[in-house]
Design an enzyme around this catalytic site. Structure first.
Site, short mmCIF file in Angstrom:
data_model
loop_
_atom_site.label_atom_id
_atom_site.label_comp_id
_atom_site.label_asym_id
_atom_site.label_seq_id
_atom_site.Cartn_x
_atom_site.Cartn_y
_atom_site.Cartn_z
N TYR A 64 5.70 -7.24 15.77
CA TYR A 64 5.76 -6.04 14.93
C TYR A 64 6.41 -4.89 15.71
CZ TYR A 64 4.01 -2.33 11.78
OH TYR A 64 3.89 -1.26 10.92
N GLY A 95 2.36 -7.86 -0.57
CA GLY A 95 2.21 -6.88 -1.65
C GLY A 95 1.61 -7.51 -2.90
N ASP A 148 13.53 -10.86 -1.40
CA ASP A 148 13.23 -10.80 0.03
C ASP A 148 14.39 -10.06 0.71
OD1 ASP A 148 13.02 -11.30 2.74
OD2 ASP A 148 12.37 -13.38 2.48
N VAL A 149 14.08 -8.91 1.30
CA VAL A 149 15.15 -8.05 1.84
C VAL A 149 15.84 -8.65 3.07
CG1 VAL A 149 14.27 -5.86 0.96
CG2 VAL A 149 13.54 -6.65 3.22
N TYR A 195 23.69 3.02 13.19
CA TYR A 195 24.40 3.29 11.92
C TYR A 195 24.64 4.79 11.75
CZ TYR A 195 24.88 -1.23 9.69
OH TYR A 195 25.29 -2.50 9.37
N ASN A 228 20.24 -5.27 6.34
CA ASN A 228 20.69 -5.32 4.94
C ASN A 228 20.54 -3.97 4.25
OD1 ASN A 228 21.46 -8.00 5.01
ND2 ASN A 228 19.44 -8.76 4.43
N PHE A 257 0.84 -1.21 0.00
CA PHE A 257 0.00 0.00 0.00
C PHE A 257 0.87 1.26 0.00
CE2 PHE A 257 -2.31 2.77 3.29
CZ PHE A 257 -2.97 3.52 2.32
N ASP A 317 10.25 -6.13 -3.67
CA ASP A 317 9.19 -6.71 -2.84
C ASP A 317 9.28 -8.23 -2.97
OD1 ASP A 317 6.48 -7.35 -1.74
OD2 ASP A 317 6.23 -5.18 -1.91
#
Ligand code: UDP
Length: 330
Positions: A148, A39, A59-60, A162, A102, A14, A34
């Site tokens: 989550y 999605g 896939d990240v 970072y 990543n 979305f 994605d």
């Protein structure tokens, strides 16, 4: 002029898809990424012939490889609705932890600026109202939403690390409830749930007594806030949302009026750890971004309803609202 390149993770979702469209309109070259778990490529179909847009199915949580230069990364990959976290809790944890790692590593190697999508869920069931950025939150780490909320909190910690230790240019947006076209009808969130029920002639299911509150932001307003945040010089978290707060019962009544359905509100048990109130304090965004939402709920809901009405009856019925038991998170 050299075209700047932006990688958007969660591009087929979305928010990701709205960001892809916005950055293309602004003249950027966009790579959408994605894994298509939640999605849908149909959200990007109008960009498929655009020479400035490319899509990578990846896939990240696995190493990300991008050829050539990269100027910006927007990390928006993640399931984002309570029923999704229940269905895929481990992926939910991984995408905002390993996936963020990543993305940050990629940003570091490309010297790119990165903006990560955090959430009002970092405030949990808040004891401070409205929620201001320096409130640390009230999260149950082992509750159903913990997968989550804690992953997003870890995302913020890793991003700040970072920034501090590697000098990376980072931005953190805390997104409050957002709605608009291209939400998934069956994602379980309250707006598609209510509109889907109205369109199918079902009663609207209110969880609890409906006295819990939320504050709904139209997607175009949110995207504008994110766009401004990326290009401002501020690396601590910023709330973006609409402070116009409403109870879920009143929201149900608004949807009944909007859709003209003859159906009624029915009451079901409240899911575990469902936050009782939520409203963003947007003073910081107003101050540093000169941003505030412009689209009223009346207008935003009308646009969103028109979108859902345009879906085929096949799509509508496929998205049949699951029995409420699947939402009650024990
Ligand atoms: N909700 C509801 N009926 C539904 C779906 C959700 O009453 O069919 C309630 C839910 O319990 C919560 C609010 O609406 O209090 C917003 O839920 P959503 O899943 O949209 O987002 P979040 O809880 O993450 O803000």
């Amino acid at each position: 002029m050299v075209t700047e390149k932006v990688l958007i993770t969660g591009a087929a979702g979305f928010l990701g898809s709205h960001l892809c469209h916005r950055f293309i309109r602004e003249g950027f070259s966009v790579i959408g990424m994605d894994n298509l778990i939640t999605g849908d490529l149909k959200n990007l179909s109008s960009l498929s012939d655009n020479s400035n847009f490319s899509f990578i199915h990846h896939d990240v949580t696995r190493h990300i490889k991008i050829e050539g230069n990269l100027n910006y990364i927007l990390h928006f990959a993640s399931p984002a609705s309570p029923i999704d976290y229940l269905k895929i809790p481990i992926q939910t944890l991984k995408v905002s932890s390993l996936g963020t790692h990543n993305c940050l590593g990629l940003a570091k190697s490309k010297k790119a600026r990165i903006l990560v999508a955090s959430t009002s869920e970092v405030y949990g069931d808040p004891l401070v109202h409205p929620q201001v950025e320096n409130y640390w939150g009230n999260v149950n780490p082992i509750g159903p939403r913990g997968v989550y909320d804690e992953a997003k909190r870890f995302m913020e910690a890793l991003t700040m690390a970072y920034h501090t230790y590697h000098g990376l240019q980072t931005r953190i947006v805390r997104i409050f409830n957002t709605y608009g076209p291209r939400m998934r009808l069956n994602d379980g969130r309250v707006l598609p749930a209510f509109i889907g029920q109205a369109l199918r002639g079902e009663d609207l299911t209110i969880f609890g007594d409906g006295s819990q509150t939320r504050s709904f932001c139209f997607v175009d307003d949110l995207v504008e806030g994110i766009f401004r945040l990326l290009f401002c010089d501020y690396s601590l978290p910023v709330n973006i949302g609409n402070p116009n707060e409403i109870t879920i019962k009143e929201f149900g009544e608004e949807i009944i009026k909007l859709t003209g359905t003859k159906q009624k509100l029915v009451f079901r048990p409240l899911p575990v750890d469902d936050p009782k109130q939520r409203q963003p304090d947007i003073s910081l965004a107003k101050k540093i971004l000169g941003w505030e939402p412009k689209i009223s709920r009346e207008m935003g809901l009308k646009i969103t309803y028109d979108y859902f009405k345009s879906l085929s009856s096949e799509e509508l019925n496929k998205a049949e609202h699951k029995s409420f038991d699947s939402y009650v998170m024990r």
